[in-house]
Motif scaffolding. Structure first.
Motif, PDB file in Angstrom:
ATOM      1  N   UNK A   1       0.131  30.275  69.462  1.00  0.00           N
ATOM      2  CA  UNK A   1       0.144  28.896  68.751  1.00  0.00           C
ATOM      3  C   UNK A   1       0.006  29.047  67.210  1.00  0.00           C
ATOM      4  N   UNK A   2       0.326  28.456  66.521  1.00  0.00           N
ATOM      5  CA  UNK A   2      -0.059  28.278  64.966  1.00  0.00           C
ATOM      6  C   UNK A   2      -1.542  27.530  64.878  1.00  0.00           C
ATOM      7  N   UNK A   3      -2.021  27.648  63.819  1.00  0.00           N
ATOM      8  CA  UNK A   3      -3.200  26.893  63.622  1.00  0.00           C
ATOM      9  C   UNK A   3      -3.336  25.633  63.731  1.00  0.00           C
ATOM     10  N   UNK A   4      -2.241  24.814  63.521  1.00  0.00           N
ATOM     11  CA  UNK A   4      -1.881  23.675  63.376  1.00  0.00           C
ATOM     12  C   UNK A   4      -1.913  22.706  65.067  1.00  0.00           C
ATOM     13  N   UNK A   5      -1.803  23.675  65.962  1.00  0.00           N
ATOM     14  CA  UNK A   5      -1.538  23.355  67.113  1.00  0.00           C
ATOM     15  C   UNK A   5      -2.852  22.575  67.817  1.00  0.00           C
ATOM     16  N   UNK A   6      -2.766  21.379  68.370  1.00  0.00           N
ATOM     17  CA  UNK A   6      -4.021  20.537  68.690  1.00  0.00           C
ATOM     18  C   UNK A   6      -4.185  20.659  70.381  1.00  0.00           C
ATOM     19  N   UNK A   7      -5.327  20.439  70.827  1.00  0.00           N
ATOM     20  CA  UNK A   7      -5.664  20.432  72.126  1.00  0.00           C
ATOM     21  C   UNK A   7      -4.564  19.500  72.847  1.00  0.00           C
ATOM     22  N   UNK A   8      -4.217  18.328  72.297  1.00  0.00           N
ATOM     23  CA  UNK A   8      -3.353  17.474  72.907  1.00  0.00           C
ATOM     24  C   UNK A   8      -1.826  18.270  73.066  1.00  0.00           C
ATOM     25  N   UNK A   9      -1.502  18.926  72.132  1.00  0.00           N
ATOM     26  CA  UNK A   9      -0.467  19.632  72.430  1.00  0.00           C
ATOM     27  C   UNK A   9      -0.259  20.801  73.465  1.00  0.00           C
ATOM     28  N   UNK A  10      -1.524  21.384  73.549  1.00  0.00           N
ATOM     29  CA  UNK A  10      -1.679  22.524  74.557  1.00  0.00           C
ATOM     30  C   UNK A  10      -1.660  21.926  75.962  1.00  0.00           C
ATOM     31  N   UNK A  11      -2.389  20.643  75.838  1.00  0.00           N
ATOM     32  CA  UNK A  11      -2.340  20.113  77.427  1.00  0.00           C
ATOM     33  C   UNK A  11      -0.997  19.398  77.694  1.00  0.00           C
ATOM     34  N   UNK A  12      -0.340  19.096  76.498  1.00  0.00           N
ATOM     35  CA  UNK A  12       1.099  18.579  77.092  1.00  0.00           C
ATOM     36  C   UNK A  12       2.022  19.767  77.527  1.00  0.00           C
ATOM     37  N   UNK A  13       1.896  20.867  76.992  1.00  0.00           N
ATOM     38  CA  UNK A  13       2.756  21.963  77.379  1.00  0.00           C
ATOM     39  C   UNK A  13       2.279  22.459  78.545  1.00  0.00           C
ATOM     40  N   UNK A  14       0.967  22.585  78.869  1.00  0.00           N
ATOM     41  CA  UNK A  14       0.591  22.926  80.264  1.00  0.00           C
ATOM     42  C   UNK A  14       1.144  21.916  81.181  1.00  0.00           C
ATOM     43  N   UNK A  15       0.915  20.697  81.107  1.00  0.00           N
ATOM     44  CA  UNK A  15       1.653  19.714  82.009  1.00  0.00           C
ATOM     45  C   UNK A  15       3.206  19.672  82.265  1.00  0.00           C
ATOM     46  N   UNK A  16       3.724  19.781  81.105  1.00  0.00           N
ATOM     47  CA  UNK A  16       5.372  20.161  81.106  1.00  0.00           C
ATOM     48  C   UNK A  16       5.569  21.238  81.834  1.00  0.00           C
ATOM     49  N   UNK A  17       5.016  22.451  81.859  1.00  0.00           N
ATOM     50  CA  UNK A  17       5.168  23.666  82.669  1.00  0.00           C
ATOM     51  C   UNK A  17       5.007  23.428  84.161  1.00  0.00           C
ATOM     52  N   UNK A  18       3.731  22.681  84.266  1.00  0.00           N
ATOM     53  CA  UNK A  18       3.273  22.415  85.923  1.00  0.00           C
ATOM     54  C   UNK A  18       4.581  21.357  86.525  1.00  0.00           C
ATOM     55  N   UNK A  19       5.058  20.699  85.576  1.00  0.00           N
ATOM     56  CA  UNK A  19       5.914  19.780  85.862  1.00  0.00           C
ATOM     57  C   UNK A  19       7.282  20.313  86.337  1.00  0.00           C
ATOM     58  N   UNK A  20       7.847  21.060  85.459  1.00  0.00           N
ATOM     59  CA  UNK A  20       8.974  21.945  85.695  1.00  0.00           C
ATOM     60  C   UNK A  20       8.982  22.926  86.824  1.00  0.00           C
ATOM     61  N   UNK A  21       7.590  23.697  86.951  1.00  0.00           N
ATOM     62  CA  UNK A  21       7.610  24.732  87.883  1.00  0.00           C
ATOM     63  C   UNK A  21       7.759  24.103  89.266  1.00  0.00           C
ATOM     64  N   UNK A  22       7.093  22.960  89.410  1.00  0.00           N
ATOM     65  CA  UNK A  22       6.906  22.097  90.717  1.00  0.00           C
ATOM     66  C   UNK A  22       8.523  22.079  91.263  1.00  0.00           C
TER      67      UNK A  22
END
Length: 355
Positions: free
Chosen positions: A77-98
């Motif tokens: 990530x870039x220094x601008x990345x927020x915890x919200x963006x991280x949580x969103x990406x993790x959720x998207x990944x889990x959603x797609x993987x399922x």
């Protein structure tokens, strides 16, 4: 109980509790949605339908059991990345993987991660050891010294799950999918909107994080960059093209190398420096030209841009078409898994280029 599923689906689309309240026209409050996510209460059937519509999922999805999780999640990530963006990406990944693993189960497919022999490869003295690790991966996967035309296809053939999602301040994610009673699977997520040259380097870099064991005190990012360069541009192949020592090189020659190896001009320049083909002065001159031409700033539009569809994962789509053709899945379920409408699915099936 729908708590975990609801939270993942909401995070995947980047909505806060109040955003979701507004999207369902305040049928229930944000506080009530929070109670659903904590499994303190259940929504009525009407609210359940509204939540599913707002989140782009089915009621069955929300009512299903959460059976997988991501372990060892790491972000590039870039220094601008927020915890919200991280949580969103993790959720998207889990959603797609399922969805991905569901279609594999329907087709009775269960690929395993073909971890390269000898991995993880220790990097204990210097990042140059990543060079040998990349050669070991090529040997283990019988790649020879030729350029790799499509990294996504190679990785998925070897049991890696590759996801493409739209990101802003995050370049990629690596994690392991944990499922009850089944072997863990590695996953890489890359930025769908990134230029193809960057996607290829990010994919190779992320593989480095999976197969290297970098000693404490060494720069892991630098080691993974060296690994990525060596995987994409083997020393012997590059020497054969440019020789072992150069004091200058034209942009035209760099463009031909870019076409051959599928990497950016900057990656080629760094690789030549790593191998001693260029000295620091030559590298500095080249990067001055890159800067003058605007190639070191977004949108990084270098000469000879690669096809933007080059490193887009297509295996899930192919599996869905197969399952649909074999009658193992309905059109509506196929559309849900692919995240498109039934109308879009029909267009894709009839006239692929129009989709």
């Amino acid at each position: 109980m729908i708590g975990q599923r609801l939270k993942v689906a909401r995070s995947a689309v980047g909505l806060s509790l109040r955003d979701l309240e507004k999207k369902i026209n305040s049928r229930v409050t944000a506080q009530a949605i929070g109670k659903y996510e904590r499994n303190e209460s259940m929504p009525s059937s009407g609210v359940l339908i509204a939540l599913a519509d707002a989140l782009g999922v089915t009621e069955d999805y929300l009512l299903g059991e959460q059976t997988m999780a991501l372990d060892g999640v790491e972000f590039r990530k870039k220094s601008l990345a927020s915890k919200k963006e991280e949580a969103q990406l993790e959720a998207r990944a889990l959603h797609l993987l399922e969805r991905y693993l569901l279609i594999e189960e329907m087709l009775n497919i269960s690929p395993e991660w073909d971890r390269p022999r000898g991995a993880p490869f220790p990097i204990v003295n210097d990042t140059g050891e990543a060079e040998r690790a990349a050669r070991s991966v090529r040997d283990a996967w019988d790649l020879g010294m030729d350029p790799i035309p499509n990294l996504v296809e190679l990785f998925e053939e070897r049991g890696l799950k590759v996801l493409s999602v739209e990101l802003t301040n995050i370049d990629g994610l690596t994690a392991t999918v944990r499922r009850p009673g089944k072997a863990p699977l590695p996953v890489i997520a890359v930025n769908k909107t990134a230029w193809s040259e960057r996607k290829r380097f990010t994919l190779a870099h992320e593989l480095g994080h999976m197969v290297l064991a970098v000693a404490h005190g060494l720069d892991e990012e630098r080691a993974c960059n060296r690994f990525a360069g060596a995987l994409l541009m083997p020393a012997e192949a590059l020497w054969a093209e440019v020789g072992k020592h150069r004091t200058s090189i034209s942009l035209g020659e760099l463009a031909r190398l870019k076409e051959l190896f599928g990497v950016s001009l900057q990656a080629i320049a760094y690789r030549c420096k790593d191998l001693g083909i260029f000295d620091q002065a030559t590298l500095t001159r080249l990067f001055k030209i890159f800067t003058q031409r605007g190639w070191r700033r977004p949108p990084f539009e270098e000469i000879g841009a690669l096809d933007p569809k080059l490193e887009e994962p297509r295996r899930l789509e192919r599996l869905c078409f197969r399952a649909l053709a074999e009658g193992a899945i309905s059109e509506s379920k196929t559309a849900e898994i692919l995240g498109i409408s039934v109308r879009q699915l029909n267009r894709l099936m009839d006239t692929p280029e129009a989709a």
